[in-house]
Design an enzyme around this catalytic site. Structure first.
Site, PDB file in Angstrom:
ATOM      1  N   ARG A 146       0.849  -1.212   0.000  1.00  0.00           N
ATOM      2  CA  ARG A 146       0.000   0.000   0.000  1.00  0.00           C
ATOM      3  C   ARG A 146       0.883   1.260   0.000  1.00  0.00           C
ATOM      4  O   ARG A 146       0.997   1.942  -0.999  1.00  0.00           O
ATOM      5  CB  ARG A 146      -0.932  -0.041   1.228  1.00  0.00           C
ATOM      6  CG  ARG A 146      -2.042   1.006   1.226  1.00  0.00           C
ATOM      7  CD  ARG A 146      -1.628   2.394   1.685  1.00  0.00           C
ATOM      8  NE  ARG A 146      -1.078   2.420   3.030  1.00  0.00           N
ATOM      9  CZ  ARG A 146      -0.535   3.499   3.568  1.00  0.00           C
ATOM     10  NH1 ARG A 146      -0.435   4.636   2.886  1.00  0.00           N
ATOM     11  NH2 ARG A 146      -0.010   3.479   4.788  1.00  0.00           N
ATOM     12  N   ASP A 147       1.561   1.518   1.103  1.00  0.00           N
ATOM     13  CA  ASP A 147       2.349   2.760   1.210  1.00  0.00           C
ATOM     14  C   ASP A 147       3.522   2.721   0.227  1.00  0.00           C
ATOM     15  O   ASP A 147       3.893   3.734  -0.362  1.00  0.00           O
ATOM     16  CB  ASP A 147       2.864   2.907   2.646  1.00  0.00           C
ATOM     17  CG  ASP A 147       3.171   4.342   3.039  1.00  0.00           C
ATOM     18  OD1 ASP A 147       3.390   5.159   2.140  1.00  0.00           O
ATOM     19  OD2 ASP A 147       3.195   4.626   4.256  1.00  0.00           O
ATOM     20  N   CYS A 177       4.101   9.321   0.619  1.00  0.00           N
ATOM     21  CA  CYS A 177       2.713   9.742   0.432  1.00  0.00           C
ATOM     22  C   CYS A 177       2.679  10.803  -0.652  1.00  0.00           C
ATOM     23  O   CYS A 177       3.443  11.764  -0.609  1.00  0.00           O
ATOM     24  CB  CYS A 177       2.176  10.304   1.750  1.00  0.00           C
ATOM     25  SG  CYS A 177       0.521  10.997   1.595  1.00  0.00           S
ATOM     26  N   HIS A 214       4.664   4.154  12.843  1.00  0.00           N
ATOM     27  CA  HIS A 214       4.778   4.089  11.375  1.00  0.00           C
ATOM     28  C   HIS A 214       5.817   5.149  10.982  1.00  0.00           C
ATOM     29  O   HIS A 214       5.494   6.330  10.844  1.00  0.00           O
ATOM     30  CB  HIS A 214       3.390   4.401  10.796  1.00  0.00           C
ATOM     31  CG  HIS A 214       3.301   4.475   9.310  1.00  0.00           C
ATOM     32  ND1 HIS A 214       2.686   3.506   8.542  1.00  0.00           N
ATOM     33  CD2 HIS A 214       3.706   5.412   8.412  1.00  0.00           C
ATOM     34  CE1 HIS A 214       2.714   3.841   7.274  1.00  0.00           C
ATOM     35  NE2 HIS A 214       3.332   4.998   7.164  1.00  0.00           N
ATOM     36  N   HIS A 218       8.676   6.844   8.606  1.00  0.00           N
ATOM     37  CA  HIS A 218       9.357   6.984   7.310  1.00  0.00           C
ATOM     38  C   HIS A 218      10.805   7.333   7.644  1.00  0.00           C
ATOM     39  O   HIS A 218      11.118   7.714   8.768  1.00  0.00           O
ATOM     40  CB  HIS A 218       8.657   8.058   6.463  1.00  0.00           C
ATOM     41  CG  HIS A 218       7.355   7.567   5.869  1.00  0.00           C
ATOM     42  ND1 HIS A 218       7.231   7.217   4.546  1.00  0.00           N
ATOM     43  CD2 HIS A 218       6.150   7.335   6.438  1.00  0.00           C
ATOM     44  CE1 HIS A 218       5.982   6.801   4.324  1.00  0.00           C
ATOM     45  NE2 HIS A 218       5.303   6.861   5.449  1.00  0.00           N
ATOM     46  N   ASN A 277       9.273   4.374   3.512  1.00  0.00           N
ATOM     47  CA  ASN A 277       9.044   3.888   4.871  1.00  0.00           C
ATOM     48  C   ASN A 277      10.338   3.328   5.435  1.00  0.00           C
ATOM     49  O   ASN A 277      11.255   2.967   4.694  1.00  0.00           O
ATOM     50  CB  ASN A 277       8.027   2.746   4.842  1.00  0.00           C
ATOM     51  CG  ASN A 277       6.627   3.230   4.539  1.00  0.00           C
ATOM     52  OD1 ASN A 277       6.266   3.437   3.389  1.00  0.00           O
ATOM     53  ND2 ASN A 277       5.851   3.443   5.569  1.00  0.00           N
TER      54      ASN A 277
END
Ligand code: HMG
Ligand code: MG
Length: 302
Positions: A11-12, A236, A203, A205, A245
């Site tokens: 996803r990310d 993002c 989470h 990055h 990430n």
């Protein structure tokens, strides 16, 4: 102690990529990640394909997901929820932030507006999936690319509102990857003052290379769940300047070297992202992955 890793690469890791990635290529990387031992995987987002075209195949991808994984998907509104429910999604992630400037760019709502929408989404999801799971993201938990530094009190205010909506866990996002361990310590102490440690996830990055140090700071205080992305892919589209990430490869190396259990095969993990890196024409973004691949004997016939 067992560390919980949520692999957000599909996803990310992919949402920011401009080239169209076929659904079959995404499924292949998810299968390889599962084979490496990563069983919690954030597979896609049911967001507007006008905003994030790369994940426009969410409804086609979902039924193809290999058996054996615990999959989740981002849902931004009721339309996304309807799409997710119709293909059988059991775990959703709602995503807001500690900054109005960021949520306006990311989901075209203020934080309060997003909480109103997510209240309704959470309610309808619970009716449809009484045993389902809801994650609540608080992005820009340290700094916003538009509004600057964010006070931890503001992050906690949003996190507590999400918990009151019924989310099962909070993932605190350093969306642009700028935080340092002291800031993580401050926020973690505050978070653990009112939230059970097993419901707090970080989470990170890794824009400035501080992600592993930040993990260590959170771990020290009792947080044991972390999001990461194989090979450090990610970013993002609405957070300019943010790098990938925290790489799952770096996280797993660090944990194992610290004597903590992850259940992940590092060699299989290092190889899992190679096909997608090749597809994207990208080098690995993980030092641990590069080091491990460099130490392997050449493949027979190579
Ligand atoms: P909007 O333009 O205000 O929404 O976007 P709208 O209701 O006006 O809809 C616009 C069009 O999109 C309409 O189509 C809708 O039907 C359609 P049209 O009538 O023009 O043909 N639409 C949808 N289609 C499919 N699925 C949907 C959906 N919703 C509307 N769910 C919206 C508002 C929230 C939809 C939009 O802003 C959006 O999708 N944003 C998502 C952005 C995103 O995915 N960002 C990345 C994830 S967040 C992140 O990366 C941070 C995180 O990693 C943590 C961290 O690092 O901190 C989680
Ligand atoms: Mg992110």
């Amino acid at each position: 102690m067992k560390i919980r890793i949520v692999e957000v690469g599909p996803r990310d890791g992919l949402q920011n990529e401009a080239v169209a990635i076929p659904t079959s290529v995404k499924i292949a990387i998810i299968q390889a990640l599962l084979n490496a031992g990563l069983n919690e995987i954030e597979a896609t987002s049911f967001v507007s394909p006008k905003w994030v075209p790369q994940l426009g195949d969410a409804a086609e991808l979902w039924p193809e997901l290999p058996a054996g994984g615990i999959y989740s998907a981002l849902v931004p509104n009721m339309k996304g929820l309807e799409r997710a429910i119709s293909v059988g999604v059991e775990r959703i992630a709602l995503f807001t932030a500690a900054s109005d400037a960021f949520t306006q760019k990311n989901i075209n709502m203020t934080v309060d507006e997003s909480l109103e929408v997510f209240g309704e989404v959470a309610k309808v999801f619970r009716q449809a999936r009484p045993h389902g799971f809801i994650r609540g993201y608080v992005s820009t938990a340290f700094e916003c690319p538009y509004a600057g530094k964010i006070a931890p009190e503001r992050v906690m205010d949003v996190a507590e509102k999400l918990l009151r909506l019924g989310v099962d866990e909070i993932s605190l996002g350093d969306t642009i990857g700028v935080a340092s361990p002291n800031e993580v310590t401050t926020l973690t102490k505050m978070a653990l003052g009112s939230i059970a440690p097993e419901r707090v996830v970080y989470h990170f990055h890794d824009t400035y290379g501080t992600a592993i140090a930040n993990v260590a700071a959170a771990l020290e205080l009792g947080v044991t769940a972390f999001d990461s992305s194989a090979a450090g892919l990610g970013g993002c589209p609405y957070a300019p300047g943010a790098a990938g990430n925290l790489a799952t490869d770096d996280l797993v190396y660090f944990m194992e070297r610290q004597g903590l259990e992850t259940g992940i095969d590092r060699t299989k993990l290092a190889k899992a992202s190679l096909p997608i890196l090749e597809f994207l024409g990208r080098a690995p973004g993980s030092k641990a992955q590069l080091a491990l691949l460099g130490s392997l004997p050449p493949a027979v016939g190579a």
